[in-house]
Design an enzyme around this catalytic site. Structure first.
Site, PDB file in Angstrom:
ATOM      1  N   GLU A 176      12.159  -5.555  -9.071  1.00  0.00           N
ATOM      2  CA  GLU A 176      11.386  -4.485  -9.555  1.00  0.00           C
ATOM      3  C   GLU A 176      12.168  -3.412 -10.187  1.00  0.00           C
ATOM      4  OE1 GLU A 176       7.666  -4.198  -6.784  1.00  0.00           O
ATOM      5  OE2 GLU A 176       9.503  -3.219  -5.590  1.00  0.00           O
ATOM      6  N   PHE A 212       0.852  -1.052   0.116  1.00  0.00           N
ATOM      7  CA  PHE A 212       0.083  -0.022  -0.120  1.00  0.00           C
ATOM      8  C   PHE A 212       0.779   1.207   0.053  1.00  0.00           C
ATOM      9  CE2 PHE A 212      -4.223  -1.611   2.456  1.00  0.00           C
ATOM     10  CZ  PHE A 212      -4.232  -2.601   1.286  1.00  0.00           C
ATOM     11  N   LYS A 213       2.097   1.223   0.416  1.00  0.00           N
ATOM     12  CA  LYS A 213       2.957   2.175   0.446  1.00  0.00           C
ATOM     13  C   LYS A 213       2.394   3.434   1.471  1.00  0.00           C
ATOM     14  CE  LYS A 213       4.870   1.391  -3.730  1.00  0.00           C
ATOM     15  NZ  LYS A 213       5.473   1.631  -5.314  1.00  0.00           N
ATOM     16  N   GLY A 263       5.287   2.222 -10.615  1.00  0.00           N
ATOM     17  CA  GLY A 263       4.387   3.337 -10.608  1.00  0.00           C
ATOM     18  C   GLY A 263       4.229   4.076 -11.936  1.00  0.00           C
ATOM     19  N   HIS A 291      13.215  -2.203  -0.679  1.00  0.00           N
ATOM     20  CA  HIS A 291      12.345  -1.534  -1.849  1.00  0.00           C
ATOM     21  C   HIS A 291      13.068  -0.279  -2.178  1.00  0.00           C
ATOM     22  CE1 HIS A 291       8.992   0.429  -3.923  1.00  0.00           C
ATOM     23  NE2 HIS A 291       8.459  -0.785  -3.961  1.00  0.00           N
ATOM     24  N   SER A 310       4.225  -2.072 -11.983  1.00  0.00           N
ATOM     25  CA  SER A 310       3.270  -1.636 -12.923  1.00  0.00           C
ATOM     26  C   SER A 310       2.363  -3.020 -13.420  1.00  0.00           C
ATOM     27  CB  SER A 310       3.542  -1.156 -14.192  1.00  0.00           C
ATOM     28  OG  SER A 310       3.987   0.408 -14.079  1.00  0.00           O
TER      29      SER A 310
HETATM   30  P1  PGA Z   1       3.566  -0.474  -8.774  1.00  0.00           P
HETATM   31  O1  PGA Z   1       4.504  -0.526  -7.481  1.00  0.00           O
HETATM   32  O2  PGA Z   1       2.639  -1.628  -9.056  1.00  0.00           O
HETATM   33  O3  PGA Z   1       2.513   0.926  -8.484  1.00  0.00           O
HETATM   34  O4  PGA Z   1       4.298  -0.091 -10.087  1.00  0.00           O
HETATM   35  C1  PGA Z   1       5.251  -1.712  -7.282  1.00  0.00           C
HETATM   36  C2  PGA Z   1       6.074  -1.610  -6.010  1.00  0.00           C
HETATM   37  O5  PGA Z   1       6.946  -0.603  -5.663  1.00  0.00           O
HETATM   38  O6  PGA Z   1       6.229  -2.522  -5.312  1.00  0.00           O
END
Ligand code: PGA
Length: 229
Positions: free
Chosen positions: A157, A7-8, A163, A88, A193
């Site tokens: 990632e 969720f950040k 994002g 991350h 994404s």
């Molecule tokens: P995202 O983020 O799916 O919005 O690209 C992935 C993440 O940072 O874990």
């Protein structure tokens, strides 16, 4: 497949509860062997009566002590949290965590027996140099990490795919995952994404054991689209 939702800095305690209750209603539809993990913001951590794993996006490598603004193991234990994201790219890039500190964190939470989702990923300029440069870069992100630890997963990632709406291509994911598995034989998630329109092709790639999802995990509808695809 493993479906992890990060969720950040989104959702509140109340909206997280509502989200989890909604997800729980669909739990019976999840394929046997699949797993769902949710990483809400720290203020929304609680003892939820759900069949999903609740983890934290971050914590400080300490039991308790004088670390203003941080949360240690004592605070996580209150809610039976045993799963953590480490490395991350937002923590590496935005919060300035060094590889040395990340390794310290990894080893601390390893000693505590936590399940660790360890994130790695290259910036665009490295991807543009080609696959060999990417692997070389990614391997530096394992410096100080005990890759033999049995309770950890890796999330690949690419920073330029997080994002941005632009996921890595199937070819890029396939070749990077294949190569990474030669070095680190752990469950390997892809992140960047991931959404309803690309989950089928991404989850079909060999050596993709799951996905780590930011944006598309924020609403139950879009996350369920992935989990139940
Ligand atoms: P995202 O983020 O799916 O919005 O690209 C992935 C993440 O940072 O874990």
């Amino acid at each position: 497949m493993i479906y992890a939702g990060n969720f950040k800095t989104n959702h509140t305690r109340q909206s997280t509860r509502e989200y989890l209750m909604k997800m729980q209603l669909h739990h019976h539809k999840i394929k046997e062997g699949d797993r769902v993990l949710i990483f809400p913001p720290i203020t929304a951590i609680d003892n939820y009566d759900v069949n999903f794993t609740i983890g934290v996006q971050n914590a400080y490598p300490i039991q308790n002590g004088a670390f203003t603004g941080e949360v240690g193991v004592e605070q996580l234990e209150e809610f039976n949290i045993k799963t953590i994201l480490i490395g991350h790219s937002e923590r590496r890039e935005v919060l300035g965590e060094s590889q040395e500190f990340i390794a310290k964190k990894f080893n601390f939470f390893k000693d505590m027996g936590f399940e660790i989702i360890y994130c790695i990923g290259e910036p665009l300029e490295v991807r543009e140099e080609g696959e060999e440069a990417v692997i070389k870069y990614l391997l530096t992100q394992f410096k100080g990490i005990d890759t033999e630890y049995d309770n950890f997963l890796v999330a690949y990632e690419p920073i330029w795919a997080i994002g941005t709406g632009r996921s890595a291509t199937v070819e890029e994911i396939a070749s990077t995952h294949n190569e990474l598995k030669r070095y680190i034989n752990k469950p390997l998630l892809y992140g960047g994404s991931v959404k309803g329109s690309n989950i089928a092709e991404i989850s079909a790639i060999d050596n993709v054991d799951g996905v780590l999802v930011g944006g598309a995990s924020l609403k139950t509808e879009s996350f369920l689209e992935l989990v139940l695809h």
